[in-house]
Design a protein around this motif. Structure first.
Motif, PDB file in Angstrom:
ATOM      1  N   PHE A  12       0.854  -1.200   0.000  1.00 46.15           N
ATOM      2  CA  PHE A  12       0.000   0.000   0.000  1.00 46.15           C
ATOM      3  C   PHE A  12       0.887   1.247   0.000  1.00 46.15           C
ATOM      4  O   PHE A  12       1.861   1.337   0.746  1.00 46.15           O
ATOM      5  CB  PHE A  12      -0.904  -0.009   1.237  1.00 46.15           C
ATOM      6  N   TRP A  50     -11.428  -2.229  -1.775  1.00 42.97           N
ATOM      7  CA  TRP A  50     -10.371  -2.065  -0.781  1.00 42.97           C
ATOM      8  C   TRP A  50     -10.618  -2.852   0.512  1.00 42.97           C
ATOM      9  O   TRP A  50      -9.721  -3.563   0.978  1.00 42.97           O
ATOM     10  CB  TRP A  50     -10.174  -0.579  -0.471  1.00 42.97           C
ATOM     11  N   TYR A  54      -7.489  -5.358   1.863  1.00 43.22           N
ATOM     12  CA  TYR A  54      -6.538  -4.803   2.821  1.00 43.22           C
ATOM     13  C   TYR A  54      -6.593  -5.571   4.136  1.00 43.22           C
ATOM     14  O   TYR A  54      -7.660  -5.863   4.679  1.00 43.22           O
ATOM     15  CB  TYR A  54      -6.819  -3.322   3.069  1.00 43.22           C
ATOM     16  N   LYS A  55      -5.425  -5.897   4.631  1.00 45.34           N
ATOM     17  CA  LYS A  55      -5.281  -6.676   5.864  1.00 45.34           C
ATOM     18  C   LYS A  55      -6.023  -8.008   5.761  1.00 45.34           C
ATOM     19  O   LYS A  55      -6.703  -8.420   6.697  1.00 45.34           O
ATOM     20  CB  LYS A  55      -5.768  -5.867   7.067  1.00 45.34           C
ATOM     21  N   LYS A  64      -5.663 -10.360  -4.795  1.00 43.85           N
ATOM     22  CA  LYS A  64      -5.878  -8.936  -4.524  1.00 43.85           C
ATOM     23  C   LYS A  64      -5.998  -8.137  -5.821  1.00 43.85           C
ATOM     24  O   LYS A  64      -6.718  -7.143  -5.882  1.00 43.85           O
ATOM     25  CB  LYS A  64      -4.729  -8.382  -3.662  1.00 43.85           C
ATOM     26  N   TYR A 115      -7.508   4.253  -3.010  1.00 45.02           N
ATOM     27  CA  TYR A 115      -6.323   3.695  -2.353  1.00 45.02           C
ATOM     28  C   TYR A 115      -5.362   3.213  -3.429  1.00 45.02           C
ATOM     29  O   TYR A 115      -5.752   2.464  -4.329  1.00 45.02           O
ATOM     30  CB  TYR A 115      -6.716   2.547  -1.428  1.00 45.02           C
ATOM     31  N   ALA A 117      -1.972   1.229  -4.528  1.00 45.84           N
ATOM     32  CA  ALA A 117      -1.044   0.167  -4.117  1.00 45.84           C
ATOM     33  C   ALA A 117      -0.112  -0.173  -5.271  1.00 45.84           C
ATOM     34  O   ALA A 117      -0.337   0.240  -6.423  1.00 45.84           O
ATOM     35  CB  ALA A 117      -1.817  -1.065  -3.663  1.00 45.84           C
ATOM     36  N   GLY A 287      -3.794   3.075   5.936  1.00 46.27           N
ATOM     37  CA  GLY A 287      -4.643   2.377   4.973  1.00 46.27           C
ATOM     38  C   GLY A 287      -6.100   2.337   5.383  1.00 46.27           C
ATOM     39  O   GLY A 287      -6.947   1.834   4.636  1.00 46.27           O
TER      40      GLY A 287
END
Length: 519
Positions: A12, A50, A54-55, A64, A115, A117, A287
């Motif tokens: 990210f 997102w 994410y995570k 992803k 976002y 990345a 993030g």
């Protein structure tokens, strides 16, 4: 220019809230051709995008990338094969470098968080230099601001002017109060809180002004502004609790146990604020769009605020029980600041659960400043030194407090004498009223007839066991005054001036016009 070297294949970079039509990303990426090929990935804030990647350690790099929609141009392949990437091969010594310069516009049905990345699935990690500029239009007030920050600079400048006006008025009122020896510690605390608030907003305005110019700003100025904002809040909160306990209104000092409790409480509150700052700086994930109160320290502050309100309620009720004549001050004071005590926790809960994340920061900033302004304006209004102000809290002068504190224990060393309010001393000028400078009013007042009738009996006293003395009593204690010396006769002589109405006719030296000394 930022240098990135990471062994992971998906990283990210940053986030930005773009407008519906004017969002723009300009980028420069540079990396060795031998480490080809790397991709810029553009996610937006839908739950399928997102939040879905994410995570999420259960998803690999390919999974992803798979949530992105090719038809939306959400992947920028940094190679010479992808025209829109603007990549060119350049030689640098014995190594070929890919230098990619390009941009991308953003359009959506509403303001969205985007976002950004970087990925190189199945490779040996990421290594490159990059520079990105994210903008919203070309206006000074919007260009470098994320859409959730729109209006913050204008709002802060507006509140800076308003708070500067409040602080100036407080200084003017303090000048009048000092002239009447009514400038107490609690009012000085209010002035300090207002002055620190002005400094806080000044630093915020400087920070956002620099940020509007280059999109970077000076982070130290923002941190300093937040610290001063918190200091102002803590001073004002302490002042409210002290006033609730009657300090400078019904008592000259706080008891030892009360001082210890206040010290412990304010220490805990300050430490919690420090923990909140550290938590926000060290543990908030860039993030995720987070709010300061959406943390353990934030919830702790809300709990301490409610505890302070319970303490405030108890203190005000005790003060009213012993000094019911102070209702004109304490009832509006308690009502107004009950709203203030609940406004902060309610605002935090609404911000956490009721405001969209793409609009949260600008809305919370305005509400928070509005709550602070409400608190300061209310206090400025109920303490204005005006004879028409029936809510004025102070009635004991600062010159009398030292005398009260030096009185023996058990003789009211801590408590002030009873009095409804202190605005009767405001005569319309800025000079002290020396007639009442060292007087403590007693109620009810005895009339002259009552005093004369009780001559020869015990010395009259009022409900507070203070001796009542009138001018008529002097005749029973002192010898009669000698007759006045008649003035010399002169054609130009004028009768003596009439004494003011503050003296009784018993001691009048006035004589009728044309009467001789033997009349």
């Amino acid at each position: 220019v930022t240098l990135l070297s990471n062994p992971q294949d998906w990283v990210f970079l940053t986030r930005f809230c773009f407008l519906t039509d004017f969002g723009r990303l300009n980028f420069k990426f540079r990396y060795p051709k031998s480490r080809c090929c790397q991709n810029i990935l553009l996610y937006f804030d839908e739950s399928s995008q997102w939040p879905a990647v994410y995570k999420r350690p259960d998803k690999d790099c390919y999974q992803k990338e798979s949530v992105l929609r090719p038809e939306n141009n959400q992947v920028i392949n940094l190679t010479t094969h992808y025209t829109w990437s603007g990549c060119m091969v350049e030689s640098e010594g014995n190594e070929e470098m890919l230098n990619c310069v390009g941009g991308r516009s953003f359009r959506s049905v509403r303001e969205r968080w985007w976002y950004i990345a970087l990925s190189k699935c199945g490779g040996d990690g990421l290594q490159l230099e990059y520079e990105m500029t994210l903008t919203n239009g070309q206006s000074f007030w919007t260009q470098h601001f994320s859409a959730d920050e729109f209006g913050i600079l204008e709002t802060d400048v507006t509140f800076l002017v308003i708070f500067a006006t409040v602080f100036t008025l407080s200084c003017y009122f303090a000048y009048n109060l000092k002239g009447r020896q009514l400038l107490h510690t609690t009012y000085k605390m209010f002035m300090t809180a207002a002055g620190v608030e002005v400094l806080s907003l000044l630093f915020f305005c400087i920070y956002w002004g620099l940020y509007a110019r280059d999109g970077v700003g000076n982070g130290s100025l923002k941190i300093l502004g937040k610290l001063l904002f918190s200091v102002s809040f803590l001073i004002f909160l302490l002042m409210l609790i002290l006033l609730g306990k009657g300090f400078t209104v019904t008592r000259a000092r706080i008891s030892h146990s009360g001082s210890v409790k206040l010290s412990i409480y304010m220490t805990i509150y300050t430490i919690t604020y420090i923990i909140l700052f550290i938590y926000e700086a060290e543990f908030f994930d860039p993030g995720e769009v987070l709010y300061a109160y959406d943390s353990p320290a934030g919830y702790g502050l809300m709990g301490l605020q409610l505890l302070a309100y319970v303490w405030f309620c108890y203190a005000v009720l005790v003060s009213l029980k012993h000094y019911p004549e102070k209702q004109p001050f304490y009832i509006p004071f308690f009502t107004a600041y009950t709203l203030w005590f609940f406004a902060v926790p309610v605002m935090a809960l609404i911000a956490n659960f009721g405001i969209s994340r793409w609009a949260r920061e600008k809305i919370v900033n305005g509400i928070q400043l509005g709550i602070h302004l409400y608190a300061h304006v209310v206090f400025l209004a109920i303490t204005r030194p005006s004879a028409a102000n029936k809510n004025f809290p102070y009635h004991v002068r600062t010159s009398q407090i030292g005398i009260l504190l030096s009185s023996p224990k058990g003789m009211g060393a801590e408590s002030f004498p009873h009095h409804a309010y202190g605005n009767s001393s405001f005569l319309g000028d800025s000079q002290p009223n020396f007639t009442e400078l060292f007087s403590i009013h007693s109620d009810p007042v005895k009339t002259i007839d009552e005093t004369v009738a009780r001559k020869g009996q015990e010395v009259p006293r009022n409900s507070e066991h203070k001796i009542i003395t009138t001018t008529a009593d002097l005749s029973s204690t002192f010898a009669p005054l000698p007759p006045p010396i008649p003035p010399r006769s002169s054609a130009h002589s004028t009768p003596p001036p009439r004494l003011t109405s503050h003296f009784t006719e018993y001691f009048s030296m006035q004589r009728a016009t044309g009467m001789g000394p033997n009349a």
